[in-house]
Design a protein around this motif. Structure first.
Motif, PDB file in Angstrom:
ATOM      1  N   GLU A   1     -13.481   0.176   8.857  1.00 23.17           N
ATOM      2  CA  GLU A   1     -12.389  -0.820   9.507  1.00 23.17           C
ATOM      3  C   GLU A   1     -11.253  -0.013   9.268  1.00 23.17           C
ATOM      4  OE1 GLU A   1     -11.615  -3.656   6.290  1.00 23.17           O
ATOM      5  OE2 GLU A   1     -13.156  -2.944   5.464  1.00 23.17           O
ATOM      6  N   ASP A   2     -10.087  -0.636  10.270  1.00 27.38           N
ATOM      7  CA  ASP A   2      -8.800  -0.115  10.035  1.00 27.38           C
ATOM      8  C   ASP A   2      -7.967  -0.398   8.960  1.00 27.38           C
ATOM      9  OD1 ASP A   2      -9.284   1.451  12.469  1.00 27.38           O
ATOM     10  OD2 ASP A   2      -8.554  -0.050  13.863  1.00 27.38           O
ATOM     11  N   ARG A   3      -7.050   0.283   8.629  1.00 28.37           N
ATOM     12  CA  ARG A   3      -6.107   0.026   7.791  1.00 28.37           C
ATOM     13  C   ARG A   3      -5.351  -1.203   7.798  1.00 28.37           C
ATOM     14  NH1 ARG A   3      -0.848   1.011   7.075  1.00 28.37           N
ATOM     15  NH2 ARG A   3      -0.968   2.697   8.759  1.00 28.37           N
ATOM     16  N   PRO A   4      -5.019  -2.253   6.955  1.00 29.93           N
ATOM     17  CA  PRO A   4      -4.417  -3.508   7.744  1.00 29.93           C
ATOM     18  C   PRO A   4      -2.991  -2.971   7.883  1.00 29.93           C
ATOM     19  CG  PRO A   4      -5.678  -4.155   5.539  1.00 29.93           C
ATOM     20  CD  PRO A   4      -5.994  -2.678   5.930  1.00 29.93           C
ATOM     21  N   ALA A   5      -2.674  -3.564   9.002  1.00 31.69           N
ATOM     22  CA  ALA A   5      -0.938  -3.356   8.984  1.00 31.69           C
ATOM     23  C   ALA A   5       0.002  -3.898   8.194  1.00 31.69           C
ATOM     24  CB  ALA A   5      -0.773  -3.518  10.574  1.00 31.69           C
ATOM     25  N   ASP A   6      -0.367  -5.279   7.677  1.00 29.31           N
ATOM     26  CA  ASP A   6       0.428  -6.129   6.814  1.00 29.31           C
ATOM     27  C   ASP A   6       0.195  -6.021   5.468  1.00 29.31           C
ATOM     28  OD1 ASP A   6      -1.991  -7.314   7.266  1.00 29.31           O
ATOM     29  OD2 ASP A   6      -1.038  -9.369   7.922  1.00 29.31           O
ATOM     30  N   ARG A   7      -0.242  -4.896   4.884  1.00 24.11           N
ATOM     31  CA  ARG A   7      -0.575  -5.064   3.501  1.00 24.11           C
ATOM     32  C   ARG A   7       0.812  -5.222   2.594  1.00 24.11           C
ATOM     33  NH1 ARG A   7      -2.562   0.190   1.521  1.00 24.11           N
ATOM     34  NH2 ARG A   7      -0.824   1.058   2.620  1.00 24.11           N
ATOM     35  N   GLU A   8       0.820  -5.972   1.480  1.00 23.78           N
ATOM     36  CA  GLU A   8       1.808  -6.355   0.758  1.00 23.78           C
ATOM     37  C   GLU A   8       1.873  -5.650  -0.590  1.00 23.78           C
ATOM     38  OE1 GLU A   8       3.367 -10.358   0.817  1.00 23.78           O
ATOM     39  OE2 GLU A   8       2.998 -10.652   2.777  1.00 23.78           O
ATOM     40  N   ARG A   9       2.918  -5.408  -1.019  1.00 24.58           N
ATOM     41  CA  ARG A   9       3.034  -4.990  -2.349  1.00 24.58           C
ATOM     42  C   ARG A   9       4.391  -5.565  -3.026  1.00 24.58           C
ATOM     43  NH1 ARG A   9      -1.410  -3.132  -2.157  1.00 24.58           N
ATOM     44  NH2 ARG A   9      -2.290  -1.085  -2.430  1.00 24.58           N
ATOM     45  N   ARG A  10       4.012  -5.990  -4.550  1.00 22.03           N
ATOM     46  CA  ARG A  10       5.241  -6.313  -5.220  1.00 22.03           C
ATOM     47  C   ARG A  10       6.527  -5.161  -4.886  1.00 22.03           C
ATOM     48  NH1 ARG A  10       2.866  -6.234 -10.633  1.00 22.03           N
ATOM     49  NH2 ARG A  10       5.024  -6.404 -11.320  1.00 22.03           N
ATOM     50  N   SER A  11       7.734  -5.826  -5.039  1.00 19.11           N
ATOM     51  CA  SER A  11       8.692  -4.967  -4.536  1.00 19.11           C
ATOM     52  C   SER A  11       9.140  -3.818  -6.152  1.00 19.11           C
ATOM     53  CB  SER A  11      10.171  -5.636  -4.621  1.00 19.11           C
ATOM     54  OG  SER A  11      10.388  -6.422  -5.736  1.00 19.11           O
ATOM     55  N   THR A  12       9.852  -3.081  -5.957  1.00 16.21           N
ATOM     56  CA  THR A  12      10.263  -2.263  -7.091  1.00 16.21           C
ATOM     57  C   THR A  12      11.115  -3.119  -7.993  1.00 16.21           C
ATOM     58  OG1 THR A  12      12.165  -1.304  -5.906  1.00 16.21           O
ATOM     59  CG2 THR A  12      10.020   0.128  -6.046  1.00 16.21           C
ATOM     60  N   GLU A  13      11.827  -3.973  -7.484  1.00 11.53           N
ATOM     61  CA  GLU A  13      12.544  -4.812  -8.499  1.00 11.53           C
ATOM     62  C   GLU A  13      11.504  -5.780  -9.276  1.00 11.53           C
ATOM     63  OE1 GLU A  13      15.968  -6.451 -10.455  1.00 11.53           O
ATOM     64  OE2 GLU A  13      15.799  -4.661  -8.783  1.00 11.53           O
ATOM     65  N   GLU A  14      10.492  -6.235  -8.651  1.00  9.33           N
ATOM     66  CA  GLU A  14       9.667  -7.105  -9.291  1.00  9.33           C
ATOM     67  C   GLU A  14       8.813  -6.139 -10.521  1.00  9.33           C
ATOM     68  OE1 GLU A  14       7.428 -10.197  -7.062  1.00  9.33           O
ATOM     69  OE2 GLU A  14       7.668  -8.618  -5.895  1.00  9.33           O
ATOM     70  N   LEU A  15       8.891  -4.908 -10.241  1.00  5.63           N
ATOM     71  CA  LEU A  15       7.985  -3.896 -11.382  1.00  5.63           C
ATOM     72  C   LEU A  15       9.033  -3.683 -12.562  1.00  5.63           C
ATOM     73  CD1 LEU A  15       6.564  -1.112  -9.108  1.00  5.63           C
ATOM     74  CD2 LEU A  15       5.328  -3.209  -9.967  1.00  5.63           C
ATOM     75  N   ARG A  16      10.190  -3.843 -12.238  1.00  3.91           N
ATOM     76  CA  ARG A  16      11.432  -3.686 -13.253  1.00  3.91           C
ATOM     77  C   ARG A  16      11.416  -5.087 -14.023  1.00  3.91           C
ATOM     78  NH1 ARG A  16      14.653  -1.590  -9.067  1.00  3.91           N
ATOM     79  NH2 ARG A  16      14.414   0.884  -9.293  1.00  3.91           N
ATOM     80  N   THR A  17      11.246  -6.019 -13.537  1.00  2.00           N
ATOM     81  CA  THR A  17      11.414  -7.599 -14.082  1.00  2.00           C
ATOM     82  C   THR A  17      10.296  -8.212 -14.500  1.00  2.00           C
ATOM     83  OG1 THR A  17      11.901  -8.553 -12.149  1.00  2.00           O
ATOM     84  CG2 THR A  17      13.734  -7.450 -12.976  1.00  2.00           C
ATOM     85  N   ALA A  18       9.341  -8.148 -14.000  1.00  2.00           N
ATOM     86  CA  ALA A  18       8.076  -9.285 -14.128  1.00  2.00           C
ATOM     87  C   ALA A  18       7.701  -9.561 -15.482  1.00  2.00           C
ATOM     88  CB  ALA A  18       6.841  -8.714 -13.382  1.00  2.00           C
ATOM     89  N   PRO A  19       7.596  -8.498 -16.166  1.00  2.00           N
ATOM     90  CA  PRO A  19       6.840  -8.725 -17.845  1.00  2.00           C
ATOM     91  C   PRO A  19       7.981  -9.123 -18.809  1.00  2.00           C
ATOM     92  CG  PRO A  19       7.016  -6.276 -17.349  1.00  2.00           C
ATOM     93  CD  PRO A  19       7.496  -7.000 -16.215  1.00  2.00           C
ATOM     94  N   TRP A  20       9.139  -9.206 -18.524  1.00  2.00           N
ATOM     95  CA  TRP A  20      10.350  -9.615 -19.335  1.00  2.00           C
ATOM     96  C   TRP A  20      10.838 -11.012 -19.362  1.00  2.00           C
ATOM     97  CZ3 TRP A  20       9.088  -5.311 -21.673  1.00  2.00           C
ATOM     98  CH2 TRP A  20       9.061  -4.158 -21.000  1.00  2.00           C
ATOM     99  N   ASP A  21      11.228 -11.432 -20.373  1.00  2.00           N
ATOM    100  CA  ASP A  21      11.583 -12.650 -20.519  1.00  2.00           C
ATOM    101  C   ASP A  21      13.146 -12.844 -19.889  1.00  2.00           C
ATOM    102  OD1 ASP A  21       9.595 -13.959 -21.573  1.00  2.00           O
ATOM    103  OD2 ASP A  21      10.133 -13.688 -23.625  1.00  2.00           O
TER     104      ASP A  21
END
Length: 192
Positions: free
Chosen positions: A172-192
């Protein structure tokens, strides 16, 4: 623009995510593999060679792989332990690899290594990127009966099965519309 080693032209269409290397940005995990394509001995050796160069805590290299090529006895041995969900697609991959971590640290009084699974993950990442550079695809999964597979393979003391990797040519082909969390979310997601 010159092509990086092992890259196809579709990687040029990933301008939105540069400067991430195209090898990283174009990788995907297919759900379907070409059941007619067969991995060679040289392919397997190159994949394992890439895996062995991964960094690890204290250079402990706490990983091992059970290699099962389609059409061989080891493959049949592994396939019978797949969950119904992975049994639909994983057997068509040319290669199934069982990943194993050595969680006991010799010459210490530690009962368990906190970094063995992390180091195994680094090794798997190296193998995955090498596969992609070889125009192969990998899909990591944990949809199998851990207890029966462990009973069957009987890893040595301190060794534990963690996951499996299906490797082959994507059907199968690689999906054109893959989504990833933003780099901002990587910095903030686990913190209160």
């Amino acid at each position: 623009m010159p092509q990086p080693y092992g890259m196809d032209r579709s990687a040029q269409q990933l301008d939105w995510c540069m400067p991430v290397h195209p090898l990283l940005a174009s990788r995907f995990s297919p759900l379907w593999f070409d059941s007619d394509w067969t991995v060679t001995d040289d392919d397997v050796e190159l994949l394992l060679d890439a895996a062995r160069w991964a960094p690890s805590a204290g250079n402990s290299q706490p990983w091992a792989y059970f290699v099962a090529r389609r059409g061989e006895r080891e493959h049949d041995r592994v396939v019978k332990h797949l969950a119904r969900s992975s049994a639909r697609w994983a057997p068509s991959a040319s290669l199934l690899i069982v990943t194993i971590a050595h969680r006991y640290v010799e010459d210490t009084d530690w009962a368990y290594s906190d970094f063995a699974d992390y180091d195994l993950g680094q090794s798997v990442a190296h193998l995955t990127l090498q596969a992609h550079a070889m125009d192969l695809a990998c899909r990591q999964f944990r949809a199998f009966n851990l207890e029966t597979l462990t009973d069957d393979l009987k890893p040595g003391a301190g060794w534990h099965i963690v996951s499996m990797i299906a490797i082959g040519r994507a059907a199968e082909d690689r999906p054109a519309d893959r989504e990833r969390r933003s780099t901002e979310e990587l910095r903030t997601a686990p913190w209160d």
